[in-house]
Design a protein around this motif. Structure first.
Motif, mmCIF file in Angstrom:
data_model
loop_
_atom_site.group_PDB
_atom_site.id
_atom_site.type_symbol
_atom_site.label_atom_id
_atom_site.label_comp_id
_atom_site.label_asym_id
_atom_site.label_seq_id
_atom_site.Cartn_x
_atom_site.Cartn_y
_atom_site.Cartn_z
ATOM 1 N N SER A 52 2.469 -49.939 2.806
ATOM 2 C CA SER A 52 2.618 -48.705 3.580
ATOM 3 C C SER A 52 3.287 -47.600 2.774
ATOM 4 N N GLY A 53 3.293 -46.414 3.394
ATOM 5 C CA GLY A 53 3.794 -45.218 2.713
ATOM 6 C C GLY A 53 5.235 -44.888 3.052
ATOM 7 N N LEU A 54 5.651 -43.729 2.558
ATOM 8 C CA LEU A 54 7.029 -43.255 2.713
ATOM 9 C C LEU A 54 7.468 -43.321 4.165
ATOM 10 N N THR A 55 8.679 -43.752 4.370
ATOM 11 C CA THR A 55 9.377 -43.842 5.671
ATOM 12 C C THR A 55 8.893 -45.014 6.537
ATOM 13 N N CYS A 56 7.848 -45.714 6.108
ATOM 14 C CA CYS A 56 7.265 -46.753 6.974
ATOM 15 C C CYS A 56 7.977 -48.097 6.816
ATOM 16 N N THR A 57 7.708 -48.979 7.776
ATOM 17 C CA THR A 57 8.176 -50.355 7.729
ATOM 18 C C THR A 57 6.946 -51.270 7.811
ATOM 19 N N GLU A 59 5.812 -52.234 10.398
ATOM 20 C CA GLU A 59 5.234 -52.046 11.737
ATOM 21 C C GLU A 59 4.175 -50.953 11.820
ATOM 22 N N ASN A 60 4.247 -49.921 10.956
ATOM 23 C CA ASN A 60 3.370 -48.758 11.159
ATOM 24 C C ASN A 60 1.898 -49.126 11.131
ATOM 25 N N PHE A 61 1.495 -49.844 10.067
ATOM 26 C CA PHE A 61 0.078 -50.210 9.952
ATOM 27 C C PHE A 61 -0.318 -51.122 11.106
ATOM 28 N N GLN A 63 0.821 -51.450 14.077
ATOM 29 C CA GLN A 63 0.768 -50.831 15.408
ATOM 30 C C GLN A 63 -0.238 -49.694 15.503
ATOM 31 N N LYS A 64 -0.565 -49.046 14.361
ATOM 32 C CA LYS A 64 -1.350 -47.809 14.459
ATOM 33 C C LYS A 64 -2.732 -47.857 13.833
ATOM 34 N N ALA A 65 -3.003 -48.829 12.959
ATOM 35 C CA ALA A 65 -4.262 -48.762 12.198
ATOM 36 C C ALA A 65 -5.470 -49.246 12.986
ATOM 37 N N GLY A 145 -3.562 -49.814 0.745
ATOM 38 C CA GLY A 145 -2.343 -49.135 1.148
ATOM 39 C C GLY A 145 -2.575 -47.665 1.379
ATOM 40 N N HIS A 146 -1.502 -46.992 1.796
ATOM 41 C CA HIS A 146 -1.580 -45.582 2.181
ATOM 42 C C HIS A 146 -0.538 -44.767 1.421
ATOM 43 N N SER A 147 -0.978 -43.698 0.796
ATOM 44 C CA SER A 147 -0.083 -42.710 0.185
ATOM 45 C C SER A 147 0.808 -43.380 -0.867
ATOM 46 N N MET A 148 2.149 -43.449 -0.658
ATOM 47 C CA MET A 148 2.963 -44.211 -1.612
ATOM 48 C C MET A 148 2.454 -45.646 -1.708
ATOM 49 N N GLY A 149 2.016 -46.199 -0.583
ATOM 50 C CA GLY A 149 1.468 -47.559 -0.598
ATOM 51 C C GLY A 149 0.086 -47.620 -1.226
ATOM 52 N N PRO A 180 5.412 -34.269 -7.758
ATOM 53 C CA PRO A 180 6.837 -34.220 -7.416
ATOM 54 C C PRO A 180 7.400 -35.505 -6.808
ATOM 55 N N TRP A 181 6.668 -36.150 -5.864
ATOM 56 C CA TRP A 181 7.191 -37.398 -5.291
ATOM 57 C C TRP A 181 7.409 -38.448 -6.382
ATOM 58 N N GLY A 182 6.418 -38.577 -7.266
ATOM 59 C CA GLY A 182 6.486 -39.610 -8.294
ATOM 60 C C GLY A 182 7.574 -39.319 -9.322
ATOM 61 N N GLY A 226 -2.517 -32.056 3.782
ATOM 62 C CA GLY A 226 -1.652 -31.039 3.193
ATOM 63 C C GLY A 226 -1.012 -31.449 1.878
ATOM 64 N N PHE A 227 -1.071 -32.743 1.543
ATOM 65 C CA PHE A 227 -0.461 -33.221 0.298
ATOM 66 C C PHE A 227 -1.477 -33.368 -0.831
ATOM 67 N N LEU A 228 -2.740 -33.065 -0.532
ATOM 68 C CA LEU A 228 -3.830 -33.394 -1.458
ATOM 69 C C LEU A 228 -3.641 -32.791 -2.856
ATOM 70 N N ASP A 257 -6.571 -35.617 7.974
ATOM 71 C CA ASP A 257 -5.274 -35.306 7.367
ATOM 72 C C ASP A 257 -4.641 -36.570 6.760
ATOM 73 N N HIS A 258 -3.305 -36.578 6.663
ATOM 74 C CA HIS A 258 -2.596 -37.661 5.971
ATOM 75 C C HIS A 258 -2.148 -38.774 6.928
ATOM 76 N N SER A 259 -2.528 -38.680 8.169
ATOM 77 C CA SER A 259 -1.902 -39.534 9.183
ATOM 78 C C SER A 259 -2.657 -40.835 9.430
ATOM 79 N N TYR A 260 -2.104 -41.619 10.360
ATOM 80 C CA TYR A 260 -2.778 -42.846 10.781
ATOM 81 C C TYR A 260 -4.023 -42.573 11.633
ATOM 82 N N PHE A 261 -4.209 -41.334 12.116
ATOM 83 C CA PHE A 261 -5.497 -41.008 12.743
ATOM 84 C C PHE A 261 -6.618 -41.191 11.711
HETATM 85 C C1 LIG Z 1 3.276 -43.418 10.371
HETATM 86 C C2 LIG Z 1 2.968 -42.346 9.397
HETATM 87 O O1 LIG Z 1 2.391 -41.350 9.717
HETATM 88 O O2 LIG Z 1 3.336 -42.607 8.113
HETATM 89 C C3 LIG Z 1 3.414 -41.685 7.095
HETATM 90 C C4 LIG Z 1 3.578 -40.326 7.274
HETATM 91 C C5 LIG Z 1 3.706 -39.507 6.172
HETATM 92 C C6 LIG Z 1 3.692 -40.056 4.883
HETATM 93 C C7 LIG Z 1 3.843 -39.285 3.704
HETATM 94 C C8 LIG Z 1 4.034 -37.816 3.782
HETATM 95 C C9 LIG Z 1 3.824 -39.936 2.467
HETATM 96 C C10 LIG Z 1 3.676 -41.323 2.398
HETATM 97 O O3 LIG Z 1 3.718 -41.952 1.304
HETATM 98 O O4 LIG Z 1 3.507 -42.039 3.526
HETATM 99 C C11 LIG Z 1 3.523 -41.449 4.737
HETATM 100 C C12 LIG Z 1 3.391 -42.249 5.847
#
Ligand SMILES: CC(=O)Oc1ccc2c(C)cc(=O)oc2c1
Length: 280
Positions: A52-57, A59-61, A63-65, A145-149, A180-182, A226-228, A257-261
């Motif tokens: 998973s990506g930033l801020t996630c645990t 649970e995110n995937f 519960q939401k994927a 994985g997603h984003s950071m993941g 910048p994140w990296g 928005g992060f593309l 977008d960048h979300s779980y949608f």
């Molecule tokens: C649940 C969710 O939407 O996770 C989420 C939101 C934003 C981001 C961003 C901005 C970066 C990332 O690596 O993961 C991530 C995950």
């Protein structure tokens, strides 16, 4: 020693969460596992690891994927670790993109992070060994994985091409040493040694990949993310793949977008992609 902290039936299978004491991160780690219906010692199933990506645990995937119906149908187990070590004794910062919740799947070399932030060892070695010891799974593995993941999934697969049969990602950070994140995370975890940074950068790893070790790779990216342009830069990886003939497919998806949608809209396609290699 695994401690089961939840068990819920879903899609005919089971979603379970566990904690355990980790030798890699020197703290208690939590992960989640989905076991499809029919998985048993007599009928072991292959595994998709999800980072998973930033801020996630864990649970995110889960519960939401919306991945369970298709994973159940295809007979694929899914394992989702947390995104970092956590706890009172684990260093943290008041930011969403560094420290707890943002382990970047590297082994930190810099104090105070180098005691706990060894997520690379955790996801490559410790967690798969634990999963294969305690659950009815084969050693056949794919990773996504997603984003950071997504960075984590592609990077781990490129560094371990014989451990995984396929790799995919949603909105991955493909070139962390150039965004910048990296740069923030690698400076904090790895110091100023750019040669070490390159060892965790998918673009640099793909440049050095040998044809015999090429893995099928699928990347999905929304064009309304928005992060593309500043953080994700999938075109950097595509340029290298095209030059080398690396089997990477980038699917740009209009309006997402960048979300779980976004993830929930295309997770079935990623599961089908992995299924053909997990069962080959
Ligand atoms: C649940 C969710 O939407 O996770 C989420 C939101 C934003 C981001 C961003 C901005 C970066 C990332 O690596 O993961 C991530 C995950």
């Amino acid at each position: 020693m695994l401690e089961n902290i939840s068990s819920v039936k879903v899609s005919g299978g089971w979603h379970k969460q566990y904690t355990h004491s980790s030798q890699s991160t020197h703290c208690t780690m939590r992960f989640a596992v989905f076991l499809p219906p029919g998985a048993s010692e007599a009928n072991k199933v292959p595994v998709l690891y999800w980072l998973s990506g930033l801020t996630c645990t864990d649970e995110n995937f889960m519960q939401k994927a919306g991945a369970f119906n298709k994973a159940a149908e295809l007979g694929i187990a899914i394992v989702a670790p947390d995104t970092s070590p956590r706890g009172e004794n684990v260093p943290n910062e008041d930011s969403y993109d560094f420290a707890q919740g943002a382990g970047f799947y590297v082994n930190a070399t810099q104090a105070p992070y180098n005691t706990h932030f060894n997520m690379y060892d955790y996801v490559v070695r410790e967690l798969p060994a634990l999963i294969e010891q305690h659950f009815p799974v084969t050693s056949t593995k794919a990773i996504s994985g997603h984003s950071m993941g997504g960075h984590g999934a592609l990077m781990v697969a490129l560094k371990n091409p014989t451990a995984f049969v396929s790799a995919s990602a949603f909105s991955p950070i493909v070139n962390p040493i150039e965004c910048p994140w990296g740069v923030k995370a690698f400076t904090g975890y790895l110091g100023n040694d750019k040669a070490l940074w390159a060892q965790y950068d998918s673009c640099e790893l793909m440049k050095n990949a040998e044809q015999a070790n090429y893995l099928p790779m699928l990347v999905s990216q929304g064009d309304a993310d928005g992060f593309l342009q500043e953080q994700l830069k999938p075109e950097n990886l595509v340029a290298i793949a095209d030059k080398k003939g690396y089997p990477l497919t980038l699917e740009m998806q209009a309006g997402y977008d960048h979300s779980y949608f976004f993830i929930s809209s295309f997770i079935d396609q990623h599961l089908l992609f992995h299924h053909q290699f997990l069962t080959a």
